[in-house]
Design a protein around this motif. Sequence first.
Motif, mmCIF file in Angstrom:
data_model
loop_
_atom_site.group_PDB
_atom_site.id
_atom_site.type_symbol
_atom_site.label_atom_id
_atom_site.label_comp_id
_atom_site.label_asym_id
_atom_site.label_seq_id
_atom_site.Cartn_x
_atom_site.Cartn_y
_atom_site.Cartn_z
ATOM 1 N N HIS A 294 -0.605 -7.314 1.721
ATOM 2 C CA HIS A 294 -1.478 -7.362 3.172
ATOM 3 C C HIS A 294 -0.284 -6.943 4.327
ATOM 4 O O HIS A 294 -1.562 -5.955 5.248
ATOM 5 N N GLN A 295 0.937 -6.834 4.327
ATOM 6 C CA GLN A 295 1.654 -5.983 5.284
ATOM 7 C C GLN A 295 1.178 -4.377 5.350
ATOM 8 O O GLN A 295 1.003 -4.144 6.255
ATOM 9 N N ILE A 296 1.473 -3.941 4.510
ATOM 10 C CA ILE A 296 1.479 -2.725 4.158
ATOM 11 C C ILE A 296 0.308 -1.680 3.860
ATOM 12 O O ILE A 296 0.220 -0.829 4.470
ATOM 13 N N ILE A 297 -0.603 -2.549 3.203
ATOM 14 C CA ILE A 297 -1.828 -2.486 3.106
ATOM 15 C C ILE A 297 -2.177 -2.183 3.923
ATOM 16 O O ILE A 297 -3.322 -1.008 5.207
ATOM 17 N N GLY A 298 -2.651 -3.352 4.986
ATOM 18 C CA GLY A 298 -2.810 -3.432 6.117
ATOM 19 C C GLY A 298 -2.586 -2.241 8.104
ATOM 20 O O GLY A 298 -3.142 -1.797 8.077
ATOM 21 N N SER B 228 -5.338 0.174 9.234
ATOM 22 C CA SER B 228 -5.414 0.683 10.258
ATOM 23 C C SER B 228 -6.334 1.348 10.961
ATOM 24 O O SER B 228 -7.005 1.859 11.762
ATOM 25 N N PHE B 229 -4.783 2.218 10.913
ATOM 26 C CA PHE B 229 -5.406 3.860 10.957
ATOM 27 C C PHE B 229 -6.724 4.339 11.856
ATOM 28 O O PHE B 229 -6.940 4.964 12.240
ATOM 29 N N ILE B 230 -7.055 4.380 10.213
ATOM 30 C CA ILE B 230 -8.495 4.963 9.671
ATOM 31 C C ILE B 230 -9.493 3.762 10.167
ATOM 32 O O ILE B 230 -10.514 4.713 10.430
ATOM 33 N N ALA B 231 -9.432 2.892 9.491
ATOM 34 C CA ALA B 231 -10.620 1.466 9.832
ATOM 35 C C ALA B 231 -10.524 1.214 11.240
ATOM 36 O O ALA B 231 -12.542 0.985 11.438
ATOM 37 N N VAL B 232 -10.006 1.655 12.097
ATOM 38 C CA VAL B 232 -10.337 2.110 13.547
ATOM 39 C C VAL B 232 -11.340 2.306 13.534
ATOM 40 O O VAL B 232 -12.804 2.797 15.010
ATOM 41 N N PHE B 233 -11.603 3.377 12.900
ATOM 42 C CA PHE B 233 -12.423 4.909 13.508
ATOM 43 C C PHE B 233 -13.882 4.291 12.486
ATOM 44 O O PHE B 233 -15.251 4.524 13.306
ATOM 45 N N MET C 128 -8.166 -8.351 15.883
ATOM 46 C CA MET C 128 -7.216 -8.171 14.455
ATOM 47 C C MET C 128 -6.313 -7.127 14.170
ATOM 48 O O MET C 128 -5.085 -7.202 13.311
ATOM 49 N N MET C 129 -7.219 -5.635 14.078
ATOM 50 C CA MET C 129 -6.294 -4.388 13.834
ATOM 51 C C MET C 129 -4.835 -3.762 14.557
ATOM 52 O O MET C 129 -4.141 -3.945 14.393
ATOM 53 N N PHE D 20 -9.435 -1.696 0.993
ATOM 54 C CA PHE D 20 -8.308 -2.360 1.268
ATOM 55 C C PHE D 20 -8.982 -3.235 2.417
ATOM 56 O O PHE D 20 -8.056 -3.846 2.654
ATOM 57 N N CYS D 21 -9.803 -3.191 3.391
ATOM 58 C CA CYS D 21 -10.221 -3.980 4.551
ATOM 59 C C CYS D 21 -10.761 -4.912 3.599
ATOM 60 O O CYS D 21 -10.337 -6.167 3.950
ATOM 61 N N ALA D 22 -11.382 -5.361 2.269
ATOM 62 C CA ALA D 22 -11.533 -6.318 1.936
ATOM 63 C C ALA D 22 -10.913 -7.131 0.966
ATOM 64 O O ALA D 22 -11.250 -8.248 0.833
ATOM 65 N N SER D 23 -9.784 -6.233 0.966
ATOM 66 C CA SER D 23 -8.231 -7.363 0.719
ATOM 67 C C SER D 23 -8.129 -7.781 1.605
ATOM 68 O O SER D 23 -6.698 -9.249 0.977
ATOM 69 N N LEU D 24 -7.830 -7.499 2.372
ATOM 70 C CA LEU D 24 -7.231 -7.900 4.069
ATOM 71 C C LEU D 24 -7.011 -9.532 3.910
ATOM 72 O O LEU D 24 -6.147 -10.098 3.889
ATOM 73 N N PRO D 25 -8.906 -10.108 4.182
ATOM 74 C CA PRO D 25 -8.901 -11.386 4.127
ATOM 75 C C PRO D 25 -8.102 -11.990 3.323
ATOM 76 O O PRO D 25 -7.587 -13.352 3.600
ATOM 77 N N VAL D 26 -7.940 -11.798 2.513
ATOM 78 C CA VAL D 26 -8.255 -12.091 0.602
ATOM 79 C C VAL D 26 -6.827 -12.491 0.683
ATOM 80 O O VAL D 26 -5.968 -13.537 0.226
ATOM 81 N N THR D 27 -5.481 -11.045 0.573
ATOM 82 C CA THR D 27 -4.344 -11.778 1.223
ATOM 83 C C THR D 27 -4.032 -12.415 2.126
ATOM 84 O O THR D 27 -2.784 -13.005 1.641
ATOM 85 N N GLY D 28 -4.493 -12.308 3.376
ATOM 86 C CA GLY D 28 -3.724 -12.967 4.209
ATOM 87 C C GLY D 28 -4.263 -14.448 3.952
ATOM 88 O O GLY D 28 -3.695 -15.576 4.697
#
Length: 392
Positions: free
Chosen positions: A197-201, A205-210, A159-160, A359-367
């Motif tokens: 959702h767009q901007i935070i995601g 994503s570039f750091i969360a992937v690690f 998804m990222m 921020f990752c926790a917020s993505l399912p909510v805003t999505g």
Amino acid sequence: MGKKKTKNTTRKLIRKIHLYLGLATGLVVFIVSITGCLWVFQEEINALTTEVPQVTPQSKEQLDPLEAKEIAQNVFPGKHVHGTLYEGGTSPIQVIFYEEEPEFYSSVFLHPWSGEVLHTEDHLSGFFHFILDGHMHLWLPEVIGSEIVAWSTVIFFLMMVSGIILWWPKNKKVRDQRTWFRWKSNTKWKRKNYDLHQIIGFYASFIAVFFILTGLVMTFDAFRAGFYKSIGGKKDVEFLVPMNNSGVLTAAKGEEPIRELMPLLKQKFPDAEDYEIHYPYDENYSIYVEVGNSEGVYYDSDYRFFDQNDLSEVSTTSIYGVYEEAGVSDMILRMNYDIHVGAIGGLPGKILAFFISLFCASLPVTGFLLWYGRTYKKTEKVKPRRVLAYQR
């Protein structure tokens, strides 16, 4: 024209995949992310709230490992002793008990010189155990919860990637609009939610992937081995305790060489933060010792193995051996947990890990709100038309 149509069709397909995967795993991603966010500072919070009493240092020798084990086993008779932790200074000796089935995980804290039992702690209770259980198993039975978390993590990684593809605009003007919030007083909440959702995601994503990849390394044995080999690793990635070089332990009871191990460790590693001694599986295996070299991280610890008969060092084929002998690929894999929790960067790294997880926790909510708003649009009620008699 054909290429443009194909490109649009591809983006629509990616958007659908992104949507359905998000709906399927959104709750899992939210739980894993929010619990990970709370877990980041567990060591610091536990240090502030600990009930373990401190001791006054003395000049004589502390309890040897077997003495500490015997005293602690009187507290939990019949339970398996995993190891004994010597931290020095004003800290008591901690004897750690662990059994996998049925699960038992507790510690007994002893006065290093008198052997008095100062405190006991159940590691399977309390706030942070609850948080860790949610992070790893969703508070479900381990055999079920761990599989759901594992495969949801794989899906979240996909998804990222798909999210970045969907975010990337066609031209620079639109791209500039998507890199930061440009809200006005009359901006509606739907637009704000879309931007969140767009901007935070995008940035997260570039750091969360690690963090996701390090989670996959800990979760899938095959992925860990494959990743290690792909970066040039040639050792065993599993933790291995070698057998004695000299064979079976021959010392009489009361004269076991392990009783003299602590003075040897202090002599060989005088600057160590702590020493965790693990008792041999039986008379054939070596004594495993983890020498902590830095506070707050684990990657640079020395994993040493000592023959039970003469305390000579025994080598291992695993990446978990002497830190100075570790290659680049070994160090990368050994850093995995410290990267996962942000500890590799000290306090700033943990703060970064905290916010990325949030921020990752917020993505399912805003999505979900985006999907719900588009699927269940409010429609204005149409008033029935009044028909006059002459119009009939």
